[in-house]
Design a protein around this motif. Sequence first.
Motif, PDB file in Angstrom:
ATOM      1  N   GLU A 199       1.939   1.813  -2.779  1.00 58.49           N
ATOM      2  CA  GLU A 199       1.662   2.040  -3.829  1.00 58.49           C
ATOM      3  C   GLU A 199       0.612   2.947  -4.130  1.00 58.49           C
ATOM      4  O   GLU A 199       0.335   4.053  -5.510  1.00 58.49           O
ATOM      5  N   LYS A 200       1.241   4.294  -3.071  1.00 49.46           N
ATOM      6  CA  LYS A 200       0.700   5.532  -3.023  1.00 49.46           C
ATOM      7  C   LYS A 200       1.436   6.508  -4.275  1.00 49.46           C
ATOM      8  O   LYS A 200       0.721   7.847  -4.402  1.00 49.46           O
ATOM      9  N   HIS A 201       2.170   5.835  -3.994  1.00 46.95           N
ATOM     10  CA  HIS A 201       3.267   6.762  -4.773  1.00 46.95           C
ATOM     11  C   HIS A 201       3.566   6.664  -5.844  1.00 46.95           C
ATOM     12  O   HIS A 201       4.548   7.773  -7.092  1.00 46.95           O
TER      13      HIS A 201
ATOM     14  N   LYS B  45       0.705  -0.798   0.063  1.00 49.27           N
ATOM     15  CA  LYS B  45       0.148   0.063  -0.052  1.00 49.27           C
ATOM     16  C   LYS B  45       1.262   1.002   0.418  1.00 49.27           C
ATOM     17  O   LYS B  45       0.172   2.379  -0.847  1.00 49.27           O
ATOM     18  N   GLU B  46       2.043   0.898   0.979  1.00 45.36           N
ATOM     19  CA  GLU B  46       2.909   2.627   0.765  1.00 45.36           C
ATOM     20  C   GLU B  46       3.465   2.890  -0.707  1.00 45.36           C
ATOM     21  O   GLU B  46       3.323   3.643  -1.354  1.00 45.36           O
TER      22      GLU B  46
ATOM     23  N   LYS C  54      -0.646   0.779 -11.690  1.00 45.89           N
ATOM     24  CA  LYS C  54      -0.987   0.237 -10.662  1.00 45.89           C
ATOM     25  C   LYS C  54      -1.759  -1.353 -11.825  1.00 45.89           C
ATOM     26  O   LYS C  54      -2.315  -2.104 -10.426  1.00 45.89           O
TER      27      LYS C  54
END
Length: 587
Positions: free
Chosen positions: A393-395, A390-391, A401
Amino acid sequence: MDYDDTTSIHNLPIYKAAINNDWDTVENTFNIYPDKLDAKITYWWERPLHIAIGTNSSHQFVNKIIEKIVDTDVQKLRAKSWWGNTALHYAAKVGNTAGARLLVSKDPGIAQISNRDGHTALKLAAWYGREDTLKYLLEVTKDEPGEDGTSPYTGVSGADLVTLTLTSSFCDVALFLVKKYPNLVAQKDRNGQTALEVLATKPHVFPSGSQLQYFQHLIYSWIPVNLENASDYPLRSLIFSLILLVAPCTKNLYNMKLKHLQTLKLVERMCLIVIEKGSHNIAWDILGTAVSTAVKFGIYELIKVCVETYPDIVWYEDGGFYLFIAAIRYRQEKVFNLAYRMTGHKVFAATANSNQDNPLHIAARLSPLPRLKTVSGAALQMQRELQWFKEVEKHVEPMYKEALNKDLKTPRMVFTEEHKDLLDEGETWMKDTSSSSTVVGALVVTMAFAAAFTVPGGNDSAGLPLFLEDGIFLLFIVSDAIALFASTTSVLMFLAILTSRYAEEDFFYALPKRMMIALVSLFLSLAATMIAFSATLALVLQDEISWIAAPVILFASVPVTLFAMLQFPLLVELVYSTYGPSIFLNI
């Protein structure tokens, strides 16, 4: 090998005397047959002095035989075994500093002699981690060609010396060598490694590699070591002296901090020497290999110095992985944070690995086993894997994705496939823990419910408890109520865990939260049950055995304490992992 196979048997008394420090037994033999002073007494051509000095205990024998040899022919001190080792080599191997001093005092040139592998006694002392002997031999081994025509401080031999001292974690010695012989920084040892690359494999000599408890960390931060930049040194020195008097074990923390500072200075000095070479290729080779190695071990301090010294090193490629991507691959959150803060505009550069994985694909793959095992339990390991995914994926760029790799899989598909076994293990662990705990919780519910209607002392004719006015009875009622409510809550939460769907996302927050509530509730119910039981005994026996309260409370605390000791570490880890500060420092 030119050797008489009867020699070992004939000289067995000399061998035994050398091992047992028994000079008196063989003194007369040496007087009659002086040639036996340097005779080959083993199959490998070892001499009496080799055997004695190699025991590191036959000191009298060593002193006596050296005196005898010097009186006859001092050159016999240089007698070699079949592998070319002198007595000084043997002393270096075992750390016999006293023997080494005596040999060098009689024959200073012996320190320059190399064996068949080209190793001096100095190098062997580093190889075998004999710190005291190593530091002494550094004083007496000269920077001049030996028998093999090379200096111990140049070329491959010199690089070997530095890397071996680092392998033995003698960072102060390595710092001394680098300051005195800066060219060694760019040299490669017999394994093709530079000193900085070897240092990048030693996490325990850096602050990030030392696991300290809270109070240890507090003392560590106050220990005065850096005298040059510590303006409050006198105060800290006084405080540390007082702490040392109270707790002598803090000396280990002092030695640890000293080593850490020496290591950081060593890294800074080596990076500076590399840049002073004025060559991109040299910097790329030395700093790049060190950074790529340090990522695997999570040594962000070394990476920080290297990147600050030569920022372009973030583009060093190791198997298709740049610095930031490698941090994701090896699950090194400290390196991840460092790289992002220092090079945020470059961190998600496209990768060139054979699978065509983008950064999110890499985050979706299972962590290396050593990093996975830093978290206990399959459930928390699954949670940590989700946190990483998730970390990242945020950036990443939005197109990453749903991007396909070589196998035509999206990052989420890769995550599901890679973590299938871990998901099953986490489910099994959660169910097993919940099933066994549910039994305990149900028993507590039953006892607490029954106790509420069979109060100690019984009831009067009006149905009221006989001890209603007693303060201890109030304690009983409250603790029994708490036990009932808490145990019921724990049973419900464990049932919620057992009936969960066990999807990947559940391990991120829902399941750990339920497990925390269930464990805390179960602990409260057990503690309250013990209090209720103790209060009951105190009520019933207070007139007959007034002293019963103290031992009952003492023994009642035993199961509660055991439960806390066994489950508290897991509970802390659950709380910290779920509600604690992010491992990514909210970048």
